[in-house]
Write an enzyme that holds these catalytic residues in place. Structure first.
Site, PDB file in Angstrom:
ATOM      1  N   HIS A 189      67.238  36.455  83.277  1.00  0.00           N
ATOM      2  CA  HIS A 189      65.768  36.086  83.884  1.00  0.00           C
ATOM      3  C   HIS A 189      65.828  34.528  84.012  1.00  0.00           C
ATOM      4  CE1 HIS A 189      61.491  36.544  84.204  1.00  0.00           C
ATOM      5  NE2 HIS A 189      61.375  35.238  83.790  1.00  0.00           N
ATOM      6  N   CYS A 190      65.523  34.111  85.148  1.00  0.00           N
ATOM      7  CA  CYS A 190      65.780  32.695  85.552  1.00  0.00           C
ATOM      8  C   CYS A 190      64.279  31.957  85.308  1.00  0.00           C
ATOM      9  CB  CYS A 190      66.624  32.454  86.709  1.00  0.00           C
ATOM     10  SG  CYS A 190      66.789  30.676  86.694  1.00  0.00           S
ATOM     11  N   PRO A 191      63.879  31.204  84.436  1.00  0.00           N
ATOM     12  CA  PRO A 191      62.632  30.526  84.678  1.00  0.00           C
ATOM     13  C   PRO A 191      62.701  29.553  85.884  1.00  0.00           C
ATOM     14  CG  PRO A 191      63.647  29.897  82.808  1.00  0.00           C
ATOM     15  CD  PRO A 191      64.516  30.869  83.257  1.00  0.00           C
ATOM     16  N   CYS A 469      70.453  28.953  82.465  1.00  0.00           N
ATOM     17  CA  CYS A 469      70.128  28.493  83.832  1.00  0.00           C
ATOM     18  C   CYS A 469      70.402  26.903  83.447  1.00  0.00           C
ATOM     19  CB  CYS A 469      68.795  28.833  84.122  1.00  0.00           C
ATOM     20  SG  CYS A 469      68.595  29.958  85.465  1.00  0.00           S
TER      21      CYS A 469
END
Lengths: 506, 169
Positions: A189-191, A469
């Site tokens: 999950h990439c913020p 990330c």
């Protein structure tokens, strides 16, 4: 043929088991048709009538956007005129193309469906439960197995059961606790892009970070060139004073280059070995796990792996966001043996209001508390936490202490709660049949408790990819599964009292 | 038996005028779910194991043929070869804008699948009181086969094969 023609007139959706006669669904005409995205069970945000899908927290995405736009804006405004004059006008053109590509891939990554698996329909969930019970024997004492083993290309892979989505996850799928969805080929999950990265948007994500690396290096190099060329004529300090924007750009690019180029390199490695970030962190296919451990999905050839990941076919979205919600399908008659846990009372669902459902769930939980479900494991009192934010449905998630005193009664078959779309009620149901789930956590109920607040043990490895990330090389994820929040215990006790009081009035 | 089925369909169109009438005259008794077969990886394949609930309703060969054809369709959609590479590279070169005007190969195959399932339903499954739901509507997890019982029959939910008399035995 007359028959064939009349059948072909029907749209395919009408063949499904939905009935649409006015007599059978009188209230359907009164309620306006909603689109499916409006009733989507995950924690996603939708825009443009369901065309755009993002995660709940999008603040960092806007930061990414602002950084890129501002840096590029400054570059085109302050540096490009000089460079176009002194060197060649191709520089701004190339820069512009790169910038547009970066923006396009970023938006595509952020706005598209990463490959979310829709949750099981109640019938499917009931069928799975039946199969699990049949496989397990119907005594009910032994916990149902929640994993399935499958041999893929000679390697044994365990498929886990997802309690939230009520499905056995396909291989390489994982449940994102931030978005509360199972995602196919879940990477992380990439913020920074405000979305999960999964099967459907991994190539866009990779293109984004690759092109962003090139853009960052491009801007960095040409801003330095600009400053150097200017300083030959006017002196270094004067050059800096004349274009202060260049200083800002250099600073931004300098710090970005390390992380972005590093991340691109890491993902290039992942693509060439056909692994996901999730698998790499867990070391699923590392040879350290065992001599015969290898990646069954890799084709063995770097080039083929790259082609598969980047140029393979793009599957369509499995969640029909913009379709209309149909009226409830005719449900199967609930089986009379009472063994099925989740589907049995579903037919009543549409006729019960939320409060009734919650009261039912609470009854079920209290009833279950009287049965020795945990007799083999309850050496210490176990507290099922509940999320204090669901104001109206608190009774359903009353916290209980199940333990020693409650072991006197034999395990009956308690009436299950209705499996409702609301998170509160069906997690009450999830509390019980989990003690067999002993994969890698200390106490089974802690896992369910953690479901409400924190990352569950099986999900914890995946979201730390979001830290990935920013720091790709360090693998510096703080993998903590903090199960209990002592601060919320007081509110839970309050809730349980409230719940019990409410029940006594039923 | 097949000829009699078709005869019923042609000369007694009121039996199943359309599949909606199947729903009106029959009630849903059970649903069978054909799960995914992951033995070949993450590509879409369904198990060809014949469910016991369908034993009295449809022949094994017909069922297997349906599932195998569906599996072939999905394999074709997900095939990685020259055409898919070309499509991928072209899409990348146009910054994926080409998908605004062009349909992906996968979507084209999905349309073929939808047509095939409709055809199978009309010809084979509806006359036997069964209905296949397209897997795409179930997130490609299962093939859902709904088993209908005729409401006009004595209301017993055991596998009575009196589905409007069209399953001539």
């Amino acid at each position: 043929m007359h028959l064939g023609e009349s059948m072909r007139e029907c749209e395919y959706s009408q063949i499904s088991t939905r009935s649409s006669t006015p007599m059978e669904t009188p209230y359907k005409k009164r309620t306006p048709k909603r689109k499916k995205w409006e009733a989507f069970p995950g924690r996603n945000k939708f825009y443009c009538d369901g065309r755009i899908m993002m995660a709940k927290q999008t603040g960092v995405f806007y930061l990414t956007l602002v950084l890129i736009l501002v840096t590029c804006g400054l570059f085109f405004t302050f540096d490009c005129p000089f460079l176009a004059q002194e060197l060649t006008p191709i520089i701004p053109v190339l820069g512009g193309a790169l910038f547009l590509f970066v923006l396009g891939t970023l938006l595509r990554t952020s706005f598209s469906d990463p490959g979310v698996l829709p949750r099981a329909t109640p019938d499917e969930a009931a069928d799975l439960e039946r199969q699990i019970d049949v496989a397990n024997g119907t005594t009910g004492y032994r916990p149902p197995p929640r994993t399935k083993e499958v041999v893929i290309n000679g390697q044994t892979v365990k498929l886990k059961y997802c309690f939230t989505c009520k499905i056995f996850r396909p291989p390489r799928a994982s449940h994102c606790s931030l978005c509360d969805n199972c995602v196919e080929r879940f990477d992380h999950h990439c913020p920074w892009v405000g979305n999960c990265v999964g099967r459907r948007n991994y190539r866009f994500f990779y293109m984004f970070i690759l092109s962003l690396s090139f853009l960052t290096i491009f801007i960095f190099a040409f801003v330095i060139t600009h400053i150097i060329l200017s300083s030959y004529r006017k002196g270094f300090l004067t050059a800096l004073k004349e274009s202060p924007a260049s200083v800002l750009e250099v600073v931004v690019c300098f710090f970005s280059v390390w992380s972005i180029v590093g991340l691109s390199g890491f993902h290039t490695y992942l693509i060439s070995s056909n692994q996901t970030t999730n698998e790499d962190i867990k070391g699923s296919w590392s040879s350290k796990r065992g001599k015969d451990n290898y990646n069954p999905y890799s084709s063995g050839n770097i080039f083929t792996n790259c082609c598969m990941a980047l140029c393979g076919p793009l599957p369509p979205s499995l969640i029909d966001r913009r379709g209309f919600i149909e009226a409830d399908a005719p449900q199967m008659a609930p089986p009379t043996n009472g063994i099925t846990m989740y589907g049995a009372t579903h037919s009543q669902q549409s006729h019960m209001c939320d409060q009734d459902q919650c009261i039912q769930s609470t009854k079920f939980v209290l009833q279950a508390a009287a049965t020795p479900l945990l007799q083999q494991q309850s050496s210490e009192p176990v507290i099922i936490t509940s999320s204090p934010e669901n104001g109206t449905s608190l009774p359903a998630r009353a916290s209980l202490t199940l333990g020693g005193p409650c072991t006197s009664l034999p395990l009956g078959q308690p009436t299950p709660p209705t499996s409702t779309p609301s998170l509160s009620c069906h997690e009450a149901a999830d509390m019980l049949p989990i003690h067999g789930h002993t994969l890698n956590h200390t106490h089974p109920l802690q896992e369910q408790a953690a479901l409400h607040h924190y990352l569950t043990p099986e999900e914890v490895p995946s979201p730390p990819g979001m830290l990935h990330c920013g720091s790709p090389l360090g693998h510096s994820h703080t993998v903590q599964a903090s199960f209990y929040n002592p601060a919320s215990q007081d509110s839970l006790h309050e809730d349980s009292v409230r719940g019990l009081v409410k029940l006594s009035s039923v | 038996m097949d000829i009699r089925c078709f005869t019923v369909l042609i000369f007694c169109p009121t039996q199943f005028h359309n599949l909606q009438e199947l729903r009106h005259s029959a009630s849903l008794a059970n649903k069978v779910f054909i799960q995914r077969d992951y033995s070949e990886g993450t590509t879409c394949r369904f198990q060809t194991k014949f469910p016991s609930e369908l034993e009295s309703r449809i022949e094994l060969t017909l069922f297997e043929e349906t599932v195998k054809t569906l599996n072939n369709f999905y394999a074709e959609a997900e095939k990685i070869g020259g055409q898919s590479y070309l499509e991928g590279c072209l899409a990348c070169a146009t910054a994926y804008l080409i998908f605004l005007c062009m349909e992906t190969r996968y979507e084209k195959v999905l349309k073929k699948i939808a047509k095939y399932i409709q055809e199978q339903n009309e010809k084979i499954y509806a006359p036997r009181g069964l209905l296949i739901t397209d897997p795409i509507e179930r997130g490609m997890r299962v093939i859902e086969i709904s088993i209908y019982e005729d409401r006009g029959s004595s209301g017993s939910s055991s596998g009575s094969s009196s589905v409007s008399g069209s399953t001539a035995r």
